[in-house]
Design a protein around this motif. Structure first.
Motif, PDB file in Angstrom:
ATOM      1  N   LEU A  19      15.122  54.161  43.859  1.00  0.00           N
ATOM      2  CA  LEU A  19      14.921  52.688  44.569  1.00  0.00           C
ATOM      3  C   LEU A  19      14.101  52.699  45.993  1.00  0.00           C
ATOM      4  N   ALA A  20      15.467  53.416  46.597  1.00  0.00           N
ATOM      5  CA  ALA A  20      14.551  54.342  48.048  1.00  0.00           C
ATOM      6  C   ALA A  20      13.416  54.026  48.191  1.00  0.00           C
ATOM      7  N   VAL A  21      12.970  55.267  47.290  1.00  0.00           N
ATOM      8  CA  VAL A  21      11.860  55.598  47.603  1.00  0.00           C
ATOM      9  C   VAL A  21      10.705  55.126  47.702  1.00  0.00           C
ATOM     10  N   PHE A  22      10.774  54.165  46.201  1.00  0.00           N
ATOM     11  CA  PHE A  22      10.053  53.294  46.050  1.00  0.00           C
ATOM     12  C   PHE A  22       9.599  52.185  47.265  1.00  0.00           C
ATOM     13  N   PRO A  34       3.952  61.766  52.871  1.00  0.00           N
ATOM     14  CA  PRO A  34       4.172  62.956  52.138  1.00  0.00           C
ATOM     15  C   PRO A  34       5.137  63.154  51.489  1.00  0.00           C
ATOM     16  N   ALA A  35       5.022  64.696  51.045  1.00  0.00           N
ATOM     17  CA  ALA A  35       6.788  64.313  49.466  1.00  0.00           C
ATOM     18  C   ALA A  35       7.092  64.658  50.955  1.00  0.00           C
ATOM     19  N   GLY A  36       7.500  65.502  51.391  1.00  0.00           N
ATOM     20  CA  GLY A  36       7.841  66.085  53.157  1.00  0.00           C
ATOM     21  C   GLY A  36       9.141  64.914  53.630  1.00  0.00           C
ATOM     22  N   THR A  37       7.917  64.152  54.270  1.00  0.00           N
ATOM     23  CA  THR A  37       8.431  63.049  54.826  1.00  0.00           C
ATOM     24  C   THR A  37       9.076  62.073  53.918  1.00  0.00           C
ATOM     25  N   VAL A  38       9.316  61.665  52.721  1.00  0.00           N
ATOM     26  CA  VAL A  38       9.635  60.845  51.744  1.00  0.00           C
ATOM     27  C   VAL A  38      11.255  61.784  51.477  1.00  0.00           C
ATOM     28  N   THR A  47      13.130  69.578  45.753  1.00  0.00           N
ATOM     29  CA  THR A  47      13.253  69.462  44.281  1.00  0.00           C
ATOM     30  C   THR A  47      13.936  68.181  43.328  1.00  0.00           C
ATOM     31  N   THR A  48      15.047  67.747  44.050  1.00  0.00           N
ATOM     32  CA  THR A  48      15.702  66.087  43.113  1.00  0.00           C
ATOM     33  C   THR A  48      14.263  65.459  43.819  1.00  0.00           C
ATOM     34  N   LEU A  49      13.615  65.101  44.919  1.00  0.00           N
ATOM     35  CA  LEU A  49      12.545  64.277  45.186  1.00  0.00           C
ATOM     36  C   LEU A  49      11.826  64.058  43.936  1.00  0.00           C
ATOM     37  N   SER A  50      11.624  65.897  44.132  1.00  0.00           N
ATOM     38  CA  SER A  50      10.669  65.665  42.734  1.00  0.00           C
ATOM     39  C   SER A  50      10.337  64.777  41.307  1.00  0.00           C
TER      40      SER A  50
END
Length: 126
Positions: A19-22, A34-38, A47-50
């Motif tokens: 939910l936070a990512v969204f 960018p993924a790293g910033t997320v 790895t968890t974010l992926s």
């Protein structure tokens, strides 16, 4: 959108990190993040974010595109609109004027700020 897709979308959002990512991606708008910033902003390892990004992507709520060496993630506003529309499609038992304010919010989500898909084909999967 069918019931199975709606359940997948709602299930994807029913977890605090996703939910936070969204919400971060919705706030970022069409430019994406960018993924790293997320990962940094939500405080999770890459790895968890992926895993979370994959779940949101399969649910049709986000998509990604490659720009150079970076992968940028954006909210899929068409997917969000489809989910919201599914939730209120039979609103108010035939009295849509009662739900008009909610429907206006859903329509405003069609702000035209969805970025164009990459020219090389489909968006990149996480």
């Amino acid at each position: 959108m069918d019931e199975i897709a709606a359940i997948e979308g709602l299930g994807a959002l029913a977890q605090s990190t996703r939910l936070a990512v969204f919400r971060l991606l919705v706030q970022a708008g069409p430019d994406g993040v960018p993924a790293g910033t997320v990962a940094e902003r939500v405080g999770v390892p890459a790895t968890t974010l992926s895993t979370h990004l994959g779940i949101l992507s399969r649910a049709g709520l986000i998509w990604s595109r490659r720009e150079g060496r970076s992968i940028l993630y954006s909210a899929d506003l068409d997917g969000v609109r489809a989910l919201m529309s599914f939730l209120v499609q039979d609103c108010c038992n035939g009295l849509p004027e009662i739900c008009a304010p909610l429907m206006d919010i859903i329509e405003r989500a069609g702000c035209g700020c969805q970025p164009a898909a990459p020219s090389q084909g489909e968006p990149t999967a996480p």
